[in-house]
Each structure stands twice: as structure tokens, then as C-alpha cells.
Design a protein around this motif. Sequence first.
Motif, mmCIF file in Angstrom:
data_model
loop_
_atom_site.group_PDB
_atom_site.id
_atom_site.type_symbol
_atom_site.label_atom_id
_atom_site.label_comp_id
_atom_site.label_asym_id
_atom_site.label_seq_id
_atom_site.Cartn_x
_atom_site.Cartn_y
_atom_site.Cartn_z
ATOM 1 N N ASN A 180 -33.428 25.364 -19.059
ATOM 2 C CA ASN A 180 -34.093 26.581 -19.672
ATOM 3 C C ASN A 180 -34.874 26.011 -20.740
ATOM 4 O O ASN A 180 -34.553 25.120 -21.454
ATOM 5 C CB ASN A 180 -32.953 27.348 -20.187
ATOM 6 C CG ASN A 180 -33.428 28.654 -20.771
ATOM 7 O OD1 ASN A 180 -34.005 29.567 -19.940
ATOM 8 N ND2 ASN A 180 -33.655 28.776 -22.018
ATOM 9 N N THR A 181 -36.203 26.618 -20.656
ATOM 10 C CA THR A 181 -37.173 26.230 -21.785
ATOM 11 C C THR A 181 -37.269 27.450 -22.700
ATOM 12 O O THR A 181 -37.230 28.693 -21.994
ATOM 13 C CB THR A 181 -38.365 25.766 -21.503
ATOM 14 O OG1 THR A 181 -39.289 26.819 -20.793
ATOM 15 C CG2 THR A 181 -38.315 24.632 -20.753
ATOM 16 N N SER A 182 -37.302 27.667 -23.856
ATOM 17 C CA SER A 182 -37.550 28.920 -24.549
ATOM 18 C C SER A 182 -38.131 28.698 -25.742
ATOM 19 O O SER A 182 -38.211 27.572 -26.399
ATOM 20 C CB SER A 182 -36.172 29.671 -24.700
ATOM 21 O OG SER A 182 -35.371 29.102 -25.618
ATOM 22 N N HIS A 239 -40.523 24.395 -29.301
ATOM 23 C CA HIS A 239 -40.089 24.988 -28.265
ATOM 24 C C HIS A 239 -38.485 24.485 -28.052
ATOM 25 O O HIS A 239 -38.187 23.397 -28.861
ATOM 26 C CB HIS A 239 -40.571 24.855 -26.966
ATOM 27 C CG HIS A 239 -41.337 25.744 -26.316
ATOM 28 N ND1 HIS A 239 -41.596 26.312 -25.258
ATOM 29 C CD2 HIS A 239 -42.398 26.643 -27.341
ATOM 30 C CE1 HIS A 239 -42.500 27.386 -25.116
ATOM 31 N NE2 HIS A 239 -42.929 27.534 -26.388
ATOM 32 N N VAL A 259 -28.258 29.177 -21.521
ATOM 33 C CA VAL A 259 -28.935 29.093 -22.874
ATOM 34 C C VAL A 259 -27.484 28.803 -23.710
ATOM 35 O O VAL A 259 -26.290 29.324 -23.335
ATOM 36 C CB VAL A 259 -29.386 30.242 -23.423
ATOM 37 C CG1 VAL A 259 -30.688 30.482 -22.576
ATOM 38 C CG2 VAL A 259 -28.357 31.372 -23.126
#
Lengths: 216, 578
Positions: A57-59, A67, A176
Motif C-alpha cells: 500500500n502506498t499513501s 509518502h 495499512v
Amino acid sequence: MENNHKTNHKVSPAGGDLEGASKKEFNITIYTENQIGLLSRIAIIFTRRKINIDSLNTSPSEIDSIHRFNIVINEYEEVVRKLTRQIEKQVEVLKAYYHTNEDVIWQELALYKVSTDVIAEKVSVERLLRENGARAVVIRKDYTVFETTGHREETDNLINILQPYGLIEFVRSARVAIIKDSEGFNSKLREFERLEPGEEVIENEYLNQGQKVFTM
Amino acid sequence: METAQETLTAPAATETVNVSGSVALLEALIAEGTDTIFGYPGGAIMPIYDALYDYNDKLNHILVRHEQGGIHAGQGYARTSGKVGVVFATSGPGATNLVTGLADAQIDSTPLVCITGQVFAHLLGTDAFQETDVINITTPVTKWNYQVTDATEIPEVIAKAFYIARSGRPGPVLIDITKNAQIQLFDFPGYQPCNHIRSYRPKPIVRPQYIQQAAELINSAQKPFILFGQGVILGSAEQEFKAFVEKSGIPAAWTILGAGAIPSDHPQNVGMLGMHGNYGPNVLTNECDVLIAIGMRFDDRVTGRLDKYAKQAKVIHLDIDPAEIDKNVKSTVPVWGDCKETLPMLTAAIEQKQHTEWLAKFNDYTRQEVEAVIHNELNPATEEMTMGEVIKHLNELTNGDAVIVTDVGQHQMVACRYAKFNKTRSNVTSGGLGTMGFALPAAIGAKFGAQDREVVAIIGDGGFQMTLQELGTVMQSGIDVKIIILNNRFLGMVRQWQELFNQRRYSFVDIQSPDFVTLASAYGIPGKSIDSRDDLPSALSEMLNNKGSYLLEVIVTKENNVFPMVPQGCSVSEIRLK
């Protein structure tokens, strides 16, 4: 120029002796610049060693412009430690950490699409929602979409329950995770921005072990 | 153009100049101290070459014959000069031809900035003519890469590129510039070098407590042993290293890329490590009590079988790259940092000592090795010549002052084992990647990087044929490189393995060669081929005395093997003398 020399002992794909160790799930958290191509630069660190990424997951992070990657893999700790070092070595990576599931608070989100007719006929929707902490996101004549958030077992459980009723579609998000004992990255970032940062920027895991390291 | 250039070299603080991306690139290169560029033009890099036309007096562009030759030349230049090598190539095949050199530079920590042209930004992803996804192709083999699609990015990106390439553990950087960005005019504010990137830590902070712990280990050690690698050279820490070696009195052995960091004939230099290294350093690795690894990465060719490698020893590992610590060999004391800083601290903290008996043990092993291997290699009783005796005679003539550039294979192992190095930055070879075809172009670059030094390329008959087109570059640039081809009519190293491990099943190792002397002569390079020992000294003298390049082919024994040898999968102490 490689010989087919066979060795019997267990060797990790990233090298090193893993006698007696066992694989488990690790959560890798990476703070990075927001840069095109970085996803691939990080992904190939795993693929080069033929390690499967279970979840990615990237956020955004708590800091504007920085990031955060959450990556889950199932590996030996020794391997994960080396991977984390290789990740941190990338120019646009500020910091990489790894943690076991016990060290993080984590969630995954899942969506389930089921025929509304079947649900209405055969199960009590209300009971289903209550028992599984799910909620209906969309209810249409032809189908209903449920959503649930939780650990893997919880989202898996609802699949099993809905499968007999003709589960049309299922999808689960990447994981996450929040690190339990992290103080966040705000103060660290100020250190990173300094030309001569303090020691905490480049943490040395040996330091925390103190005398354990040095025995003679 | 002329006037614009003059203004650019000394820009006033607030003034900007309207220039193209191409001109900004060249100005940035000059500001970074670039004097030589190895390159090959093509469609997508034409605007840069057009700008280069006006920079002939400031930037010496060497036209190579293949982009692989260009990047190996850039590597050779970086290795002898200590500066960043600069390489130009066009998009598509031009860029993909760089990949081998990038991989080589990445694994051998060679600082490079490669500039590739790219199709117009609006054509990206359309399968345009000569379009390849260069950024993704080169990601695993670059320290950093970046695609520029707007000219205004150029000054900052080039500054970052040089900073990343040369700082910390050096490595190759590739900047892909789309054609529109090369053409685009923008207000160039003057060049600002980069000295900080917040997400990038070139050097870990030195921890005094580890220096202290390392010093305690060294002071109480009975049989300490130093292994040194290219980190000493890359960190320009040769003096600091010598001081450490001499105060500690500890025997020191080198990895192939560490050769020359202290002179070959230093009394504490006990020789080469690894698969074809010297007898003593390999055997005694498994007998020392403290192993001090400096700027080296425990490559498998150095360690042999890891679970039988120096298990009895406490390990002190000095490295600038934290990812190298505990990667292959677990350290007892990790000394993170630049060895230019850590070595003097360590030297100050240790006691002055001599390890006479322990050093004598290395000399014992040397005697055994001389008897079993070296004597026969350097003074063969056979009619045919050996590779070793060529190196021995070369040593006598160059006195160890030449830069020796080698390719990959048997001749490389022999040259590294027997060549004498008095000076640092004298051994240029493809260590980690083992790239055949490296030597000829690397020698060209090595000469441009050290113009006052003699550069001798020693190449096998196989490797020479991989990049022999660079004879054209030698011809056109007028560079002075001496080329020795050690011709055994075989792909010798593979043949050796087939002999030892595949029951002499010589599968496709029998290689024919052209008449190398005629070939050289077609490029206007004088040369000679010899097969008799009597001609060797005079032929080598003639080569070295020739003004300008020269090619000497020496016909050597067909089936000679390089020994000692640690067979793959064996421990270093199982090294074979025959």
C-alpha cells in the motif's frame, strides 16, 4: 561460471544462514519522497530475490509531501532485516522499518458483492451485518455490496459465510499499519533536513543492544 | 553562442540567461569539472550534440564505436582519475547498450553520470522510433536514475546526479532527457552544486564506541588479519590505511579491486584473497582470531563457502554502506563510516605492535606456493610461454608504475596475481560483474583519466574479440595505450573448469582469432606477434618504447590452469595448489 554445487543447509534467498529460524509475517514501513519510479525501485528489491509481496500500500504520511509504503511479506527475520537495509539505501527513501504483526495495529478492508435476491431469501441480512461487523455499502435490486474492515481472519471469515449464497465478487485492500511505539516522523524529518543530522537519523540497531554486541 | 557561453561561466547572482536545455546540461558538466565525455550520437540526443559543437574547447568528446565501449571507457576514466566518468548515448539501442557497463559500475562502485537522449515527451509510451523504457530497464543497475521532460529541471537534476554518483559509496547515475527538454529554452539561473538531499545519507555517522571496541579487539588479538578492498581507494584513504597497517603490524591481504591500495612489495602486504588468490591469505583466514575487513563486501569469490568462512574469528567490518554490514559475514563490531575518517580514529586507539611470528606464517605459505605454483608459472620449463612470465617481464620494464587494465578470465587472474603495483588507482578490472570485453575500452578511458601514466591493457583472445571495434576509437583519438593479447586459443577459464569439473568435456571453448596484428594495422596501430620466449623482453620493450598505441600478441600455452584455486562450494582453507 556457476557450478551446480549442492549444499544441504538452509540458505535464504538474500544469503545468510537461517538454521533454526522460521518464516513469519513482517510489516515493512517506508517513508519516501514522492517520486515517479520509486515503486518499481522498491519492488525489484523483492523480486530480485524471488520474494513475493503479499500486500503493498502506498499513501500519504503524517507529513505533507512524504509518502508511506506498507509492505507485507512472509519471510525470515534475517532476510527482512537485509531487505530493509537495501530499501533504506535507495536515494529517495528516508527511512525503512520492519515490525511483526504484534508490533503494529493493522487493518484491511474488503468488499463483497452478493445477489440481493439470494440474500433476502436465504439469510437475514441484519444478522449477517451484526455478526461480522460488516455494513452494506450499496443495496440495489440485483446485488448488494458489503464492506468489512479488520484482520485477515475476519475478512476471510465473511467470504466463507457468503460463498454458499453465491458470492459474485470479492476484493480486499492492501494492509495499512500503524506502528505501536512510533512517535511519528515529524521530528525525524527536521533531522533529515539538516546537513549534519543527529544520530537518530541513522539508527544503529547495535546501539540498543549495548554490551550484548561485544563479548570476548 | 560565444557570448552566451562567456556569460554563463560567470553568471551574476541575480541574472539569468536564456538557454536551451542542452546548453544548460553542458554548462552543468563543466561546472562539475568534467573535461572528457565518451559518447555516440543519435537522433534523440542530437540537440545536445549540436550544442556540443560549440564547446569543443572546453569538453573533449571521444567518439567511441559502440555505447558499451563508451561506458567502459567512462569507467576506466573514473577508476584512474577518481573523478566522475561522463557518457552520452542516444535513446533506444544507444541506451540499452549501456546496460552492461551500468551493471559493472554498480557492482564495482564506479562513479558515472550517463546522459541518454529520449524521444519527445509527447511520444513517450507510443512505441516511437528508438523509444525504450530506459528508466525501468536501468533501475536495478543504477544508484539513481531520472527522466527529465522539462529543461528547467536540468541544472538541479545534473547537480544531484553528480552528488549521488560520487558521494558515499559511489555508483552509476543515468539521466534520460527527452528531446523537447534538450531544445526548450529557459531562464538559466546559473549552476548550483548539490551537497545535500534530505532522503540520502552518503555516510553513516561514526560511532566512537565502536572504534573503541574495535581497538580493544585488535589490541588483544594474537593473530589479527586485515582484508582490504576498493573502499580504501574510493575513500582516498591510502595514507590513512598505510598508517593503520604499519602501526598495527598486522598482515594485510587484498581483494581484486583493492590491489594497489598499498604497494605490492610492502612487507605486510601478504597477497590476494579469493578463488585464485594466494595460498596463505586463504588458508589463514580460517586461523586468524580477529578479521578486520576494510572497504570490502565479502563477495562469494572471496569467501568461498560461507558457513566455513572464518568461523573462529571475531569480525570487525569497516564500511561506508550500512547494507554491507552483516550482509554476508556477521560482524562482531560494525564500524560504519567512511574509512578516511574511521581509520585514523582506529590507528590512534591501537597499540603499536609487531606480529612477527604470525607474519612469518604467511611467508611460510608463500614459500610453499612459490614452490608448487609460482616458480613454474614465472620460469616455466616448457617450450611454450605462460601468461605469468609475460607479466613478470612487464613488471621488470614498468617497475610497477603502469596502470594495468585487464579483461576477464585466466589472464585477469594471472595479471592481478603477478602484476606489481606501486601506486594506487593502478589496477583497472571488471571485478564484480566479470565483464568480458571490458579491457580495451576501459584502457582508453584509463589513459584519458591518467594521461601522464603508462596504460597497459592485458586481454585474452576471447575478451578482445568482444569489443575490438574500439580499436577505431584508439585510432581516431590518437590515444597511447599498449595492448597485450595473451592468446591461448581457448576461452581459458571456462576450459579450465571443464577440465577440472566436467571431465575435460570442452564444450565450445575452442575459439579462433583473426590475425590480430593485421587487424591492428588496419587501424594504423603497429604491432607484433610472438611465440618464442627469446623474443619476449625485446617485444615488450619495443611496445613500451613505441610512441603511441601498440598491439602485442603473445602466443601462450594452450592448456595452462590458474592455481591456486578454491573450488566453488569449498571453504577457503580447502584451496588447491594443483
